[in-house]
Design a protein around this motif. Structure first.
Motif, PDB file in Angstrom:
ATOM      1  N   MET A  54      13.595 -40.610 -13.117  1.00 24.85           N
ATOM      2  CA  MET A  54      12.495 -41.315 -12.462  1.00 24.85           C
ATOM      3  C   MET A  54      12.091 -40.675 -11.137  1.00 24.85           C
ATOM      4  SD  MET A  54      13.551 -45.194 -13.528  1.00 24.85           S
ATOM      5  CE  MET A  54      12.169 -45.944 -12.717  1.00 24.85           C
ATOM      6  N   GLN A  55      12.938 -39.805 -10.596  1.00 25.19           N
ATOM      7  CA  GLN A  55      12.622 -39.085  -9.366  1.00 25.19           C
ATOM      8  C   GLN A  55      11.880 -37.778  -9.661  1.00 25.19           C
ATOM      9  OE1 GLN A  55      15.851 -40.325 -10.060  1.00 25.19           O
ATOM     10  NE2 GLN A  55      15.298 -42.166  -8.921  1.00 25.19           N
ATOM     11  N   GLY A  56      11.622 -37.497 -10.936  1.00 26.01           N
ATOM     12  CA  GLY A  56      10.911 -36.285 -11.321  1.00 26.01           C
ATOM     13  C   GLY A  56      11.798 -35.065 -11.434  1.00 26.01           C
ATOM     14  N   VAL A 115      13.845 -40.930 -17.987  1.00 26.24           N
ATOM     15  CA  VAL A 115      15.055 -41.746 -18.050  1.00 26.24           C
ATOM     16  C   VAL A 115      15.454 -42.236 -16.661  1.00 26.24           C
ATOM     17  CG1 VAL A 115      15.977 -40.609 -20.117  1.00 26.24           C
ATOM     18  CG2 VAL A 115      16.551 -39.701 -17.874  1.00 26.24           C
ATOM     19  N   ASP A 116      16.168 -43.330 -16.626  1.00 30.77           N
ATOM     20  CA  ASP A 116      16.756 -43.845 -15.388  1.00 30.77           C
ATOM     21  C   ASP A 116      18.171 -43.309 -15.337  1.00 30.77           C
ATOM     22  OD1 ASP A 116      17.421 -45.205 -13.116  1.00 30.77           O
ATOM     23  OD2 ASP A 116      17.215 -47.227 -13.991  1.00 30.77           O
ATOM     24  N   TRP A 117      18.289 -42.073 -14.856  1.00 27.33           N
ATOM     25  CA  TRP A 117      19.570 -41.355 -14.904  1.00 27.33           C
ATOM     26  C   TRP A 117      19.584 -40.346 -13.754  1.00 27.33           C
ATOM     27  CZ3 TRP A 117      23.114 -42.839 -18.422  1.00 27.33           C
ATOM     28  CH2 TRP A 117      24.239 -42.051 -18.613  1.00 27.33           C
ATOM     29  N   GLY A 118      20.616 -40.364 -12.961  1.00 20.70           N
ATOM     30  CA  GLY A 118      20.694 -39.459 -11.820  1.00 20.70           C
ATOM     31  C   GLY A 118      21.224 -38.079 -12.170  1.00 20.70           C
ATOM     32  N   LEU A 119      20.946 -37.115 -11.309  1.00 24.79           N
ATOM     33  CA  LEU A 119      21.472 -35.760 -11.505  1.00 24.79           C
ATOM     34  C   LEU A 119      22.997 -35.731 -11.418  1.00 24.79           C
ATOM     35  CD1 LEU A 119      19.023 -33.455  -9.518  1.00 24.79           C
ATOM     36  CD2 LEU A 119      19.375 -33.517 -11.982  1.00 24.79           C
ATOM     37  N   ASP A 120      23.557 -36.669 -10.665  1.00 21.05           N
ATOM     38  CA  ASP A 120      25.002 -36.650 -10.431  1.00 21.05           C
ATOM     39  C   ASP A 120      25.791 -37.543 -11.399  1.00 21.05           C
ATOM     40  OD1 ASP A 120      23.873 -38.937  -9.383  1.00 21.05           O
ATOM     41  OD2 ASP A 120      25.126 -38.973  -7.595  1.00 21.05           O
ATOM     42  N   TYR A 121      25.151 -38.071 -12.421  1.00 21.39           N
ATOM     43  CA  TYR A 121      25.861 -38.912 -13.391  1.00 21.39           C
ATOM     44  C   TYR A 121      26.654 -38.037 -14.333  1.00 21.39           C
ATOM     45  CZ  TYR A 121      22.871 -42.879 -12.068  1.00 21.39           C
ATOM     46  OH  TYR A 121      22.198 -43.869 -11.400  1.00 21.39           O
ATOM     47  N   GLU A 125      26.253 -30.346 -19.918  1.00 19.02           N
ATOM     48  CA  GLU A 125      25.540 -31.089 -20.944  1.00 19.02           C
ATOM     49  C   GLU A 125      25.574 -32.552 -20.529  1.00 19.02           C
ATOM     50  OE1 GLU A 125      26.068 -30.760 -25.494  1.00 19.02           O
ATOM     51  OE2 GLU A 125      27.543 -32.230 -24.829  1.00 19.02           O
ATOM     52  N   ARG A 126      24.487 -33.267 -20.780  1.00 19.21           N
ATOM     53  CA  ARG A 126      24.447 -34.689 -20.454  1.00 19.21           C
ATOM     54  C   ARG A 126      24.303 -35.484 -21.735  1.00 19.21           C
ATOM     55  NH1 ARG A 126      21.742 -32.441 -16.031  1.00 19.21           N
ATOM     56  NH2 ARG A 126      22.511 -33.209 -14.038  1.00 19.21           N
ATOM     57  N   LEU A 127      25.011 -36.606 -21.797  1.00 19.75           N
ATOM     58  CA  LEU A 127      24.893 -37.535 -22.906  1.00 19.75           C
ATOM     59  C   LEU A 127      24.320 -38.827 -22.343  1.00 19.75           C
ATOM     60  CD1 LEU A 127      28.341 -36.928 -24.650  1.00 19.75           C
ATOM     61  CD2 LEU A 127      26.142 -35.870 -25.177  1.00 19.75           C
ATOM     62  N   ILE A 128      23.146 -39.208 -22.825  1.00 18.89           N
ATOM     63  CA  ILE A 128      22.469 -40.395 -22.305  1.00 18.89           C
ATOM     64  C   ILE A 128      22.254 -41.373 -23.458  1.00 18.89           C
ATOM     65  CG2 ILE A 128      20.400 -41.285 -21.171  1.00 18.89           C
ATOM     66  CD1 ILE A 128      20.033 -38.519 -19.903  1.00 18.89           C
ATOM     67  N   PRO A 129      22.776 -42.603 -23.337  1.00 17.36           N
ATOM     68  CA  PRO A 129      22.547 -43.596 -24.393  1.00 17.36           C
ATOM     69  C   PRO A 129      21.047 -43.833 -24.589  1.00 17.36           C
ATOM     70  CG  PRO A 129      24.244 -44.339 -22.877  1.00 17.36           C
ATOM     71  CD  PRO A 129      23.625 -43.120 -22.269  1.00 17.36           C
ATOM     72  N   PHE A 135      18.193 -47.193 -20.086  1.00 19.65           N
ATOM     73  CA  PHE A 135      18.140 -45.837 -19.542  1.00 19.65           C
ATOM     74  C   PHE A 135      16.881 -45.065 -19.933  1.00 19.65           C
ATOM     75  CE2 PHE A 135      22.776 -46.700 -20.080  1.00 19.65           C
ATOM     76  CZ  PHE A 135      23.048 -46.891 -18.736  1.00 19.65           C
ATOM     77  N   VAL A 136      16.356 -45.293 -21.113  1.00 22.18           N
ATOM     78  CA  VAL A 136      15.159 -44.581 -21.569  1.00 22.18           C
ATOM     79  C   VAL A 136      13.935 -45.403 -21.163  1.00 22.18           C
ATOM     80  CG1 VAL A 136      13.920 -43.638 -23.547  1.00 22.18           C
ATOM     81  CG2 VAL A 136      16.414 -43.501 -23.464  1.00 22.18           C
ATOM     82  N   VAL A 137      13.196 -44.896 -20.174  1.00 24.61           N
ATOM     83  CA  VAL A 137      12.077 -45.624 -19.601  1.00 24.61           C
ATOM     84  C   VAL A 137      10.795 -45.407 -20.405  1.00 24.61           C
ATOM     85  CG1 VAL A 137      10.655 -45.884 -17.523  1.00 24.61           C
ATOM     86  CG2 VAL A 137      13.119 -45.464 -17.309  1.00 24.61           C
ATOM     87  N   ARG A 138      10.520 -44.146 -20.774  1.00 21.96           N
ATOM     88  CA  ARG A 138       9.260 -43.822 -21.438  1.00 21.96           C
ATOM     89  C   ARG A 138       9.427 -42.564 -22.283  1.00 21.96           C
ATOM     90  NH1 ARG A 138       6.651 -44.666 -17.419  1.00 21.96           N
ATOM     91  NH2 ARG A 138       6.920 -42.717 -16.305  1.00 21.96           N
ATOM     92  N   ILE A 139       8.772 -42.582 -23.429  1.00 23.56           N
ATOM     93  CA  ILE A 139       8.716 -41.401 -24.288  1.00 23.56           C
ATOM     94  C   ILE A 139       7.252 -41.042 -24.440  1.00 23.56           C
ATOM     95  CG2 ILE A 139       9.189 -40.443 -26.571  1.00 23.56           C
ATOM     96  CD1 ILE A 139      11.511 -42.488 -26.736  1.00 23.56           C
TER      97      ILE A 139
END
Length: 176
Positions: free
Chosen positions: A110-112, A170-176, A148-152, A157-161
């Motif tokens: 969401m921060q681009g 996605v609502d997911w940070g770089l540091d997750y 690699e990132r795994l996002i449910p 977490f999934v805001v828009r496709i």
């Protein structure tokens, strides 16, 4: 050969002694395998194969294909990719997606900030998971492995496709 073939599973072995094959589908509902009457198998080389009978058995799909007679013929197909034309997939409702529609899309938070690109989808039972491969800068040090990132794949977490923009937000940070 259709230009829109999509792999929807693979042959995991024989089923019974009459030549039926067992297919491990890539999706839980296996609609494409159950509704399409011609599959494309890549063993021994890419060819079409007509489906005589198909059904769900446990978590797998079992099928009888024209020309596959006996357990040995079915076992010879073990490991073959099962593909069907994307144009033959059953229609979806608004807001629904096939996994193959999401692979290759860029993922931003969401921060681009760019998190990478969808490399694959997988299921852990309760929900699907986006497997995100980081985009590698060709000028960067090639000895560094990008995480690699795994996002449910859930609303939390999934805001828009946006398939037109080839992007998932996605609502997911770089540091997750």
């Amino acid at each position: 050969m259709p230009s829109d073939l999509v792999q929807v599973g693979y042959v995991s072995g024989a089923y019974g002694v009459a030549g039926w094959i067992r297919v491990k589908p890539f999706s839980d509902d296996a609609d494409a395998l159950l509704n399409v009457k011609t599959w494309w198998l890549d063993k021994p080389e890419l060819h079409d194969s007509d489906v005589m009978q198909v059904k769900i058995h446990g978590g797998d799909v079992v099928a009888q294909l024209v020309g596959v007679v006996g357990r040995d013929a079915a076992e010879a197909l073990k490991g073959a990719a099962v593909q069907v034309p994307r144009s033959h997939f059953p229609a979806l409702s608004d807001g629904e997606f096939y996994w193959s529609d999401l692979i290759g899309l860029t993922v931003e938070n969401m921060q681009g900030e760019c998190l990478g690109r969808v490399a694959d989808m997988m299921s852990n039972g309760p929900q699907s998971i986006l497997r995100i491969a980081a985009l590698i800068d060709p000028a960067a040090d090639t000895n560094v492995t990008a995480p690699e990132r795994l996002i449910p794949f859930v609303e939390q977490f999934v805001v828009r496709i946006d398939r037109a923009a080839n992007k998932i937000t996605v609502d997911w940070g770089l540091d997750y």
